[in-house]
Design an enzyme around this catalytic site. Structure first.
Site, PDB file in Angstrom:
ATOM      1  N   VAL A  24       0.850  -1.197   0.000  1.00  0.00           N
ATOM      2  CA  VAL A  24       0.000   0.000   0.000  1.00  0.00           C
ATOM      3  C   VAL A  24       0.883   1.244   0.000  1.00  0.00           C
ATOM      4  CG1 VAL A  24      -1.615   1.345   1.434  1.00  0.00           C
ATOM      5  CG2 VAL A  24      -1.989  -1.123   1.112  1.00  0.00           C
ATOM      6  N   ARG A  26       4.180   1.660  -0.799  1.00  0.00           N
ATOM      7  CA  ARG A  26       5.046   1.865  -1.977  1.00  0.00           C
ATOM      8  C   ARG A  26       4.232   2.263  -3.206  1.00  0.00           C
ATOM      9  NH1 ARG A  26      10.223  -1.392  -1.041  1.00  0.00           N
ATOM     10  NH2 ARG A  26      10.947  -0.214   0.767  1.00  0.00           N
ATOM     11  N   SER A 106     -13.439  -5.510  11.275  1.00  0.00           N
ATOM     12  CA  SER A 106     -12.717  -4.323  10.792  1.00  0.00           C
ATOM     13  C   SER A 106     -13.390  -3.767   9.537  1.00  0.00           C
ATOM     14  CB  SER A 106     -11.262  -4.693  10.480  1.00  0.00           C
ATOM     15  OG  SER A 106     -10.670  -5.299  11.601  1.00  0.00           O
ATOM     16  N   THR A 126      -6.232 -12.446   7.930  1.00  0.00           N
ATOM     17  CA  THR A 126      -6.452 -13.381   9.038  1.00  0.00           C
ATOM     18  C   THR A 126      -5.984 -14.768   8.617  1.00  0.00           C
ATOM     19  OG1 THR A 126      -8.095 -14.557  10.366  1.00  0.00           O
ATOM     20  CG2 THR A 126      -8.849 -13.754   8.271  1.00  0.00           C
ATOM     21  N   ASP A 128      -7.523 -17.364   9.575  1.00  0.00           N
ATOM     22  CA  ASP A 128      -8.701 -18.244   9.670  1.00  0.00           C
ATOM     23  C   ASP A 128      -9.426 -18.489   8.347  1.00  0.00           C
ATOM     24  OD1 ASP A 128      -8.411 -18.565  12.444  1.00  0.00           O
ATOM     25  OD2 ASP A 128      -9.437 -16.673  12.826  1.00  0.00           O
ATOM     26  N   MET A 170      -6.526 -23.721  14.353  1.00  0.00           N
ATOM     27  CA  MET A 170      -7.414 -22.558  14.457  1.00  0.00           C
ATOM     28  C   MET A 170      -8.392 -22.512  13.280  1.00  0.00           C
ATOM     29  SD  MET A 170      -5.019 -19.582  15.971  1.00  0.00           S
ATOM     30  CE  MET A 170      -4.960 -19.339  17.730  1.00  0.00           C
ATOM     31  N   GLY A 171      -9.071 -21.396  13.115  1.00  0.00           N
ATOM     32  CA  GLY A 171     -10.024 -21.256  12.023  1.00  0.00           C
ATOM     33  C   GLY A 171     -11.287 -20.514  12.438  1.00  0.00           C
ATOM     34  N   GLY A 186      -2.481 -36.026   4.927  1.00  0.00           N
ATOM     35  CA  GLY A 186      -3.028 -37.387   4.819  1.00  0.00           C
ATOM     36  C   GLY A 186      -3.622 -37.859   6.138  1.00  0.00           C
TER      37      GLY A 186
HETATM   38  P1  ADP Z   1     -11.733  -8.774  12.887  1.00  0.00           P
HETATM   39  O1  ADP Z   1     -11.553  -7.523  12.124  1.00  0.00           O
HETATM   40  O2  ADP Z   1     -10.525  -9.667  12.827  1.00  0.00           O
HETATM   41  O3  ADP Z   1     -13.030  -9.478  12.547  1.00  0.00           O
HETATM   42  P2  ADP Z   1     -12.963  -7.786  15.340  1.00  0.00           P
HETATM   43  O4  ADP Z   1     -14.291  -8.388  15.047  1.00  0.00           O
HETATM   44  O5  ADP Z   1     -12.460  -7.824  16.733  1.00  0.00           O
HETATM   45  O6  ADP Z   1     -11.804  -8.420  14.441  1.00  0.00           O
HETATM   46  O7  ADP Z   1     -13.024  -6.266  14.846  1.00  0.00           O
HETATM   47  C1  ADP Z   1     -11.876  -5.443  14.926  1.00  0.00           C
HETATM   48  C2  ADP Z   1     -12.308  -4.059  15.287  1.00  0.00           C
HETATM   49  O8  ADP Z   1     -13.170  -3.557  14.261  1.00  0.00           O
HETATM   50  C3  ADP Z   1     -13.109  -3.937  16.563  1.00  0.00           C
HETATM   51  O9  ADP Z   1     -12.308  -3.878  17.728  1.00  0.00           O
HETATM   52  C4  ADP Z   1     -13.808  -2.609  16.342  1.00  0.00           C
HETATM   53  O10 ADP Z   1     -12.912  -1.542  16.579  1.00  0.00           O
HETATM   54  C5  ADP Z   1     -14.110  -2.652  14.835  1.00  0.00           C
HETATM   55  N1  ADP Z   1     -15.482  -3.138  14.608  1.00  0.00           N
HETATM   56  C6  ADP Z   1     -15.949  -4.392  14.744  1.00  0.00           C
HETATM   57  N2  ADP Z   1     -17.276  -4.457  14.477  1.00  0.00           N
HETATM   58  C7  ADP Z   1     -17.672  -3.204  14.153  1.00  0.00           C
HETATM   59  C8  ADP Z   1     -18.931  -2.602  13.786  1.00  0.00           C
HETATM   60  N3  ADP Z   1     -20.054  -3.310  13.695  1.00  0.00           N
HETATM   61  N4  ADP Z   1     -18.939  -1.282  13.535  1.00  0.00           N
HETATM   62  C9  ADP Z   1     -17.811  -0.537  13.629  1.00  0.00           C
HETATM   63  N5  ADP Z   1     -16.602  -1.047  13.977  1.00  0.00           N
HETATM   64  C10 ADP Z   1     -16.525  -2.355  14.249  1.00  0.00           C
END
Ligand code: ADP
Length: 320
Positions: A24, A26, A106, A126, A128, A170-171, A186
């Protein structure tokens, strides 16, 4: 045209996030766009914890696991008031758009900011592989390599001791890491959200493997959150000819130098994110679908059903 963008990593970390940050940065700088690195996800936005990046600020990170920017969770980011404070900080620095590397949580944050006028692009980071809108996430391939390396080692020792190794990977709620590991190693069985868990059935299969086929060891790959591997191992020892041993691979799966495949994927996705922002697109997430880098609106991606792995489960069954 966008003149300054921010980049952040949010949610759980994954190998390859650094490669995405680098790409992003560069690609943006090459296009005359300034880049600001925001520390610790949305927390850094709120706390105004950010620094401008030049080309060399992202040197020597391509091969490093984790994320140079740090990652954090900020549950309060769901509140509009908090989002507005973050936008004030963005405006203060003249940041007009953002690349958010993380999971679907996120993505929701990125969508909220886009609706408030800051174009955001989500990149799936991730191990997962549980993010909609993409066949593979940044970090999955590296974690798979870690799982395979460790399960191969467990097979060496299991086969010397008439043992059944039950390995939890994990996952989150996605069985891909378990399924891909099981095929690659396997394994004799895979237990995931997709297969479901039936203790009787597992013990019966082991009885068949041990007493009818005379196998001297077995490997079962279990996706986290589906069953208690310690308790299954005890049952295996009590009710079959195998000695059951549980191994939880745990957080080692999140670490390590990213695989070449993850580095390339992260680089391609980083490039796509900047291209989208330069075209004025926001609220999209980037994915790789049928080996093509593409993007789609986050709202659409979040509604998509998870990719079916039926064919791969069938393949697994036919290979056992
Ligand atoms: P991931 O992004 O790996 O799914 P999280 O579910 O913990 O991890 O979300 C990461 C961050 O994204 C949260 O700590 C929060 O700051 C933000 N976030 C999560 N859900 C929402 C939402 N519905 N609206 C706004 N921000 C959110």
């Amino acid at each position: 045209m966008v003149r300054k963008i921010g980049v952040l990593t949010s949610g759980g970390d994954a190998p390859g996030m650094n490669a995405a940050i680098r790409a992003v940065t560069r690609i943006a700088l090459r296009n005359g766009i300034d880049v600001v690195g925001i520390r610790n996800g949305y927390k850094g936005l709120l706390e105004d914890d950010m620094t401008e990046f030049n080309r060399t600020d992202v040197s020597d990170i391509l091969d490093r696991g984790g994320t140079k920017l740090g990652s954090a969770r900020l549950p309060e980011f769901k509140e509009e008031e908090i989002q507005d404070q973050c936008i004030e900080n963005l405006n203060k620095h003249g940041i007009e758009a953002l690349v958010v590397i993380g999971g679907d949580g996120s993505y929701r944050g990125a969508l909220a900011l886009t609706k408030k006028g800051i174009n955001c692009i989500g990149l799936p980071g991730t191990i997962d592989n549980d993010i909609p809108g993409t066949d593979f996430t940044i970090g999955f391939d590296t974690a798979l390599h870690t799982c395979v390396e460790n399960v191969d080692k467990l097979r060496d020792t299991s086969s010397s001791h008439h043992r059944c190794s039950i390995v939890e990977v994990m996952g989150n709620h996605c069985g891909d890491l378990a399924l891909y590991t099981a095929i690659s190693c396997g394994a004799e069985m895979v237990i995931s959200p997709e297969t479901g868990y039936d203790e009787e059935e597992v013990l019966e299969k082991l009885h068949y493997l041990g007493d009818v086929l005379n196998k001297n060891h077995a490997i079962i790959i279990v996706s986290e959150k589906v069953c208690d591997v310690e308790s299954l191992a005890k049952k295996v020892t009590q009710h079959t000819s195998f000695s059951g041993r549980a191994t939880v691979l745990g957080h080692i799966q999140r670490g390590g130098s990213p695989s070449a495949s993850d580095r390339v994927l992260a680089s391609k996705m980083g490039e796509k994110a900047v291209d989208l922002l330069m075209s004025g697109v926001g609220g999209h997430c980037v994915g790789i679908v049928n080996n093509e880098i593409m993007s789609l609106p986050i709202e659409e991606a979040l509604e998509q059903p998870r990719n079916s792995r039926k064919k791969l489960y069938r393949l697994f069954d036919r290979l056992v």
